[in-house]
Design a protein around this motif. Structure first.
Motif, PDB file in Angstrom:
ATOM      1  N   ALA A 113       0.830  -1.208   0.000  1.00 40.83           N
ATOM      2  CA  ALA A 113       0.000   0.000   0.000  1.00 40.83           C
ATOM      3  C   ALA A 113       0.864   1.257   0.000  1.00 40.83           C
ATOM      4  CB  ALA A 113      -0.933  -0.006   1.212  1.00 40.83           C
ATOM      5  N   GLN A 115       1.214   4.211  -2.875  1.00 40.39           N
ATOM      6  CA  GLN A 115       1.048   5.625  -2.533  1.00 40.39           C
ATOM      7  C   GLN A 115       2.253   6.441  -3.001  1.00 40.39           C
ATOM      8  OE1 GLN A 115       0.668   6.390   1.669  1.00 40.39           O
ATOM      9  NE2 GLN A 115       0.307   8.580   1.395  1.00 40.39           N
ATOM     10  N   ASP A 175      -4.687   2.358   7.574  1.00 44.33           N
ATOM     11  CA  ASP A 175      -4.942   3.758   7.253  1.00 44.33           C
ATOM     12  C   ASP A 175      -4.937   4.616   8.521  1.00 44.33           C
ATOM     13  OD1 ASP A 175      -5.567   5.948   5.634  1.00 44.33           O
ATOM     14  OD2 ASP A 175      -7.717   5.714   5.998  1.00 44.33           O
TER      15      ASP A 175
END
Length: 387
Positions: free
Chosen positions: A75, A79, A190
Motif C-alpha cells: 500500500a 502511494q 490507514d
C-alpha cells in the motif's frame, strides 16, 4: 552499504550527478527534487518516505524511487508511486553481500535475485529439530558464500519470499511469524503514521502451563481510535499475534538512522503499561448512549464521560462525590467507543465547607476534556492522581 551503493557507486557507474544537499525533512526533499533536473531518482528508506508522503504539499515528479533498509508495504509503495509519479524499486541486501535482489513492491511481494546470484539451503544439525535450514547466498559479485540471517522461502531459482529476520521470529500458540511482518501490517493500516510490536522480556511461553507470549504494540495514529486499529489488525494477522495491549503514543524513539533500539523502547513500553494498569474506564460500542450518537460515526457523549469521571474520582478519593455544581467543562476531542479514558484530578478546599476539583480526561495520549466540579462536603486533600 545501501547509501554507498545507491548514491556514490550508482552515480559513478551510471554517469549520473549526485545532489550534495543533505535532504532529511520532507521540505528539504521536496526542494532537492525540484532543484535536480530530470531524469532524477530519489534514494530513500521506508521511514523517511512515510514522512514525505504524510506531508501536505505536492511532490515534484521523480523518474525512479529506490528504497531499502526495511521491507515496505504494498500500500505504501503504491502511494509513493502515485505521489511521486515514478516507479518504486526495493533493494534487498546486506553489508556482507551488497545488493542481492530487487522487487517492484507495488506489484508483488516476491523478490527477484540479481543476475548471477543464487540461494542454496544448508542443513544445520546443531538445532533443536524445529530450526529451519540456513540459506546461503553465492555467485555474482559475492566472492564467498554468505549465510543470511533472514527467514527466506525460495520459490524457484530466481524468486523468493522474505519473512523477516530470524532473530525477529516469534512463536505463539504453535504459530510462527516475524516482528518485521507484524510491524509492516500495523503501519499499513490507514491513519497509522508509525508503529512497532514489542515482546516483553519477562514474558515466556509455556504451553504446558497455559502461559503464552502477549505482544505489546505501539502506534502513532493521531485521531484514530485504538479499536479501529485493532480491527484493522484482526483483518491482517492471526489472532494469536494481536497486541495485548495496543498503546497509542505521540512518537516512537527512533534514532538518527530511523531505527528503533530496544533500549529506547523499554522505558516507553514500561510507562505505557504502568499507565494502563491504573484505574480507568472504557465505554464500549454496546453502551445504550452510543446507538444514536451518532449512526455511522459513533462518539461517546460528553455527559457519559462526565458521569464516569465523577465515579472514578470518587473511587480514587475513597468516597462518593456529592456534586453541587459542574463548572466550566471543555470537550476537546471526541472519544470513540473502546478507547480507554484516564482521569487526572486535583482537589482544592474552601472556607464554605465545600471542595473544588479540577479534572482532565485523556485518551490515546491526548486531552479530551477538562473542567471543574464543586462538592457539598469538604474532601480530604490528596495529590493529583491518574485513574
Amino acid at each position: 552499504m545501501f547509501g554507498l551503493e545507491a548514491t556514490v557507486m550508482l552515480a559513478l557507474q551510471g554517469s549520473a550527478a549526485l545532489a550534495s544537499v543533505r535532504a532529511f525533512y520532507p521540505a528539504d526533499i521536496r526542494a532537492a527534487l525540484r532543484d535536480v533536473p530530470q531524469p532524477r531518482a530519489l534514494v530513500t528508506s521506508p521511514v523517511h518516505l512515510r514522512a514525505l508522503l504524510q506531508s501536505d504539499s505536492d511532490l515534484p515528479a521523480a523518474d525512479l524511487v529506490l528504497s531499502a533498509t526495511a521491507p515496505m508495504s504494498r500500500a505504501m509503495a503504491r502511494q509513493a508511486q502515485a505521489g511521486l509519479a515514478a516507479p518504486l524499486l526495493e533493494i534487498y541486501g546486506s553489508t556482507e553481500t551488497g545488493a542481492m535482489a530487487t522487487r517492484k513492491t507495488a506489484d508483488t511481494d516476491e523478490w527477484t535475485l540479481l543476475p548471477g546470484i543464487a540461494l542454496e539451503s544448508h542443513s544445520d544439525h546443531a538445532g533443536d529439530g524445529e530450526s529451519e535450514p540456513a540459506i546461503l547466498v553465492r555467485g555474482g559479485h559475492i566472492d564467498e558464500p554468505v549465510a543470511l540471517g533472514d527467514a527466506i522461502a525460495p520459490l524457484d531459482a530466481e524468486r523468493f519470499m522474505l519473512h523477516g529476520r530470524k532473530a525477529d521470529m516469534i512463536k505463539i500458540a504453535g504459530k510462527r511469524t516475524s516482528l518485521a511482518y507484524l510491524n509492516q501490517q500495523l503501519t499499513a493500516i490507514d491513519g497509522v503514521q508509525d508503529g512497532t510490536f514489542y515482546v516483553p522480556d519477562d514474558v515466556h511461553e509455556d504451553e504446558a502451563a497455559g502461559r503464552v507470549v502477549r505482544l505489546v504494540a505501539l502506534a502513532v495514529a493521531p485521531g484514530v481510535p485504538a479499536a479501529r486499529i485493532l480491527q484493522g489488525l484482526r483483518e491482517r494477522i492471526d489472532a494469536a499475534f494481536l497486541p495485548r495491549p495496543l498503546c497509542l503514543v505521540d512518537r516512537l524513539p527512533r534514532n538518527a538512522a530511523g531505527k528503533l533500539p530496544r533500549e529506547a523502547l523499554v522505558p516507553l513500553v514500561a510507562a505505557q503499561l504502568a499507565q494502563r494498569h491504573a484505574p480507568g474506564f472504557v465505554i464500549d460500542a454496546g453502551h445504550l448512549a452510543i446507538a444514536g450518537h451518532f449512526p455511522g460515526n459513533p462518539v461517546v457523549p460528553g455527559v457519559v464521560l462526565l458521569d464516569h469521571a465523577i465515579l472514578q474520582i470518587g473511587a480514587a478519593l475513597g468516597q462518593p462525590l456529592d456534586v453541587a455544581q459542574v463548572g466550566t467543562v471543555k470537550f476537546l476531542s471526541p472519544v470513540r467507543p473502546g478507547e480507554r479514558v484516564e482521569v487526572a484530578h486535583q482537589l482544592h478546599g474552601d472556607h464554605a465547607g465545600t471542595a473544588s476539583i479540577r479534572f482532565t480526561l485523556r485518551a490515546g495520549g491526548r486531552d479530551v476534556a477538562s473542567g471543574t466540579l464543586s462538592t457539598r462536603a469538604t474532601l480530604a486533600s490528596r495529590e493529583a492522581s491518574p485513574c
